[in-house]
Design an enzyme around this catalytic site. Structure first.
Site, PDB file in Angstrom:
ATOM      1  N   ARG A 124      -3.817 -10.045   4.863  1.00 46.41           N
ATOM      2  CA  ARG A 124      -4.256 -10.093   3.461  1.00 46.41           C
ATOM      3  C   ARG A 124      -3.100  -9.586   2.610  1.00 46.41           C
ATOM      4  O   ARG A 124      -2.723  -8.412   2.726  1.00 46.41           O
ATOM      5  CB  ARG A 124      -5.501  -9.214   3.289  1.00 46.41           C
ATOM      6  N   LYS A 142       0.812  -1.224   0.000  1.00 46.08           N
ATOM      7  CA  LYS A 142       0.000   0.000   0.000  1.00 46.08           C
ATOM      8  C   LYS A 142       0.844   1.272   0.000  1.00 46.08           C
ATOM      9  O   LYS A 142       2.021   1.268   0.355  1.00 46.08           O
ATOM     10  CB  LYS A 142      -0.986  -0.038   1.167  1.00 46.08           C
TER      11      LYS A 142
HETATM   12  N1  HH2 Z   1      -7.442  -3.770   0.778  1.00 45.84           N
HETATM   13  C1  HH2 Z   1      -7.775  -3.753  -0.523  1.00 45.84           C
HETATM   14  C2  HH2 Z   1      -8.892  -4.441  -0.985  1.00 45.84           C
HETATM   15  N2  HH2 Z   1      -9.658  -5.184  -0.148  1.00 45.84           N
HETATM   16  N3  HH2 Z   1     -10.082  -6.005   2.030  1.00 45.84           N
HETATM   17  C3  HH2 Z   1      -9.768  -6.053   3.321  1.00 45.84           C
HETATM   18  N4  HH2 Z   1     -10.505  -6.804   4.154  1.00 45.84           N
HETATM   19  N5  HH2 Z   1      -8.693  -5.361   3.827  1.00 45.84           N
HETATM   20  C4  HH2 Z   1      -7.897  -4.603   3.047  1.00 45.84           C
HETATM   21  O1  HH2 Z   1      -6.951  -3.971   3.574  1.00 45.84           O
HETATM   22  C5  HH2 Z   1      -8.199  -4.518   1.649  1.00 45.84           C
HETATM   23  C6  HH2 Z   1      -9.326  -5.249   1.163  1.00 45.84           C
HETATM   24  C7  HH2 Z   1      -6.945  -2.969  -1.477  1.00 45.84           C
HETATM   25  O2  HH2 Z   1      -5.944  -3.770  -2.027  1.00 45.84           O
HETATM   26  P1  HH2 Z   1      -6.006  -4.478  -3.474  1.00 45.84           P
HETATM   27  O3  HH2 Z   1      -7.076  -5.512  -3.512  1.00 45.84           O
HETATM   28  O4  HH2 Z   1      -4.680  -4.998  -3.833  1.00 45.84           O
HETATM   29  O5  HH2 Z   1      -6.284  -3.307  -4.460  1.00 45.84           O
HETATM   30  P2  HH2 Z   1      -7.540  -2.832  -5.290  1.00 45.84           P
HETATM   31  O6  HH2 Z   1      -8.589  -2.428  -4.334  1.00 45.84           O
HETATM   32  O7  HH2 Z   1      -7.001  -1.704  -6.114  1.00 45.84           O
HETATM   33  O8  HH2 Z   1      -8.018  -3.988  -6.147  1.00 45.84           O
END
Ligand code: HH2
Length: 264
Positions: free
Chosen positions: A248, A206
């Site tokens: 995660r 992040k």
């Molecule tokens: N962070 C993201 C997405 N979903 N869910 C939970 N429970 N906790 C988190 O910290 C979290 C999440 C963001 O990360 P990522 O899926 O890699 O990115 P994007 O939202 O751009 O797909």
């Protein structure tokens, strides 16, 4: 199925999206996402989290039909091999994913508790301030840790009242928070743990890690996404040390090894 909490779990991320912040576009077809999910299982993921809508700062919403097309075939292909959660805020996508084999709703808007109860699946309630399109525009709290804990305490209560058996809480690192807010939440993660539900933490790759680390070539600016592995591993280890039950992550092998060594 409820996860036993005898050791820290690793949730591997599979984003079937063209625009996710760290892996967007790489897994834009279901076939690529399924292959990646299988790799994460081989690397030791306990759960694979399948998402069809990016929630990165500034991300545009995705319509329901498109999200269903992205998510359902991937859930169906992975569910026989590993526990699958679906990262969605849409009731119809949650239902279709559960019908395809998902057993957990990863709910970044923390609003699908009634559906989780009805379907008899696990529920992750995450804190987000605002909406992804604008959440990083000057986020403000008087007391970030207290406000996030109050929100999660309320979500825990509504989930228990609705009859959800397996409830997880997540402080939502990066969701409507400055670097200082994120660091404060990590520093005081014990207060989230004290709420009494298992805690999930997602720091992987992040932006706040980029801001803390800076560029390795000495120029001004944040460390790029590909230079955030060590920060991701370090914060995963920190979270488990303070009492988180699941991390995660995108880099499953590195994080699983790190938390396994520290757990010894
Ligand atoms: N962070 C993201 C997405 N979903 N869910 C939970 N429970 N906790 C988190 O910290 C979290 C999440 C963001 O990360 P990522 O899926 O890699 O990115 P994007 O939202 O751009 O797909």
């Amino acid at each position: 199925m409820v996860l036993s909490l005898d050791r820290v779990r690793v949730m591997g991320v599979v984003n079937v999206t063209p625009d996710s912040f760290s892996d967007g576009g790489r897994l834009a077809t279901p076939a690529a996402a399924i292959a990646h999910g299988r790799e994460l299982v081989e690397e030791g993921a306990d759960i694979v989290d399948v998402g069809g809508e990016s929630t990165r700062p500034g991300a545009a919403p995705v319509d329901e039909g498109e999200e269903l097309r992205r998510v359902v075939p991937v859930v169906e292909a992975l569910a026989p091999h590993v526990r699958v959660s679906v990262d969605t805020s849409k009731a119809a996508v949650a239902r279709a994913a559960v019908a395809a084999g998902a057993t957990m709703l990863n709910d970044v808007r923390a609003s699908l508790h009634e559906i989780a109860a009805e379907l008899g699946v696990g529920w992750v309630a995450m804190h987000m301030a605002g909406e992804p399109s604008t959440m990083q525009v000057d986020p403000h709290y008087d007391d970030v840790v207290g406000e996030v804990c109050d929100f999660l305490r309320d979500r825990l209560a509504v989930a228990r009242a609705a009859g959800v058996e397996e409830v997880w809480v997540d402080p939502g690192i990066g969701f409507g928070k400055t670097t200082a807010h994120n660091l404060s939440l990590l520093r005081h993660l014990d207060q989230v743990v004290a709420l009494g539900a298992p805690v999930v933490v997602g720091t992987s790759r992040k932006a706040f890690l980029g801001a803390v680390l800076g560029r390795s070539d000495g120029l001004d600016g944040p460390a790029p996404v590909d230079d955030r592995l060590e920060g991701s591993v370090a914060t995963a280890v920190w979270a488990m040390t303070v009492g988180a039950a699941m991390v995660r992550v995108h880099d499953v092998l590195a994080c699983r090894q790190a938390v396994a060594v520290v757990a010894e």
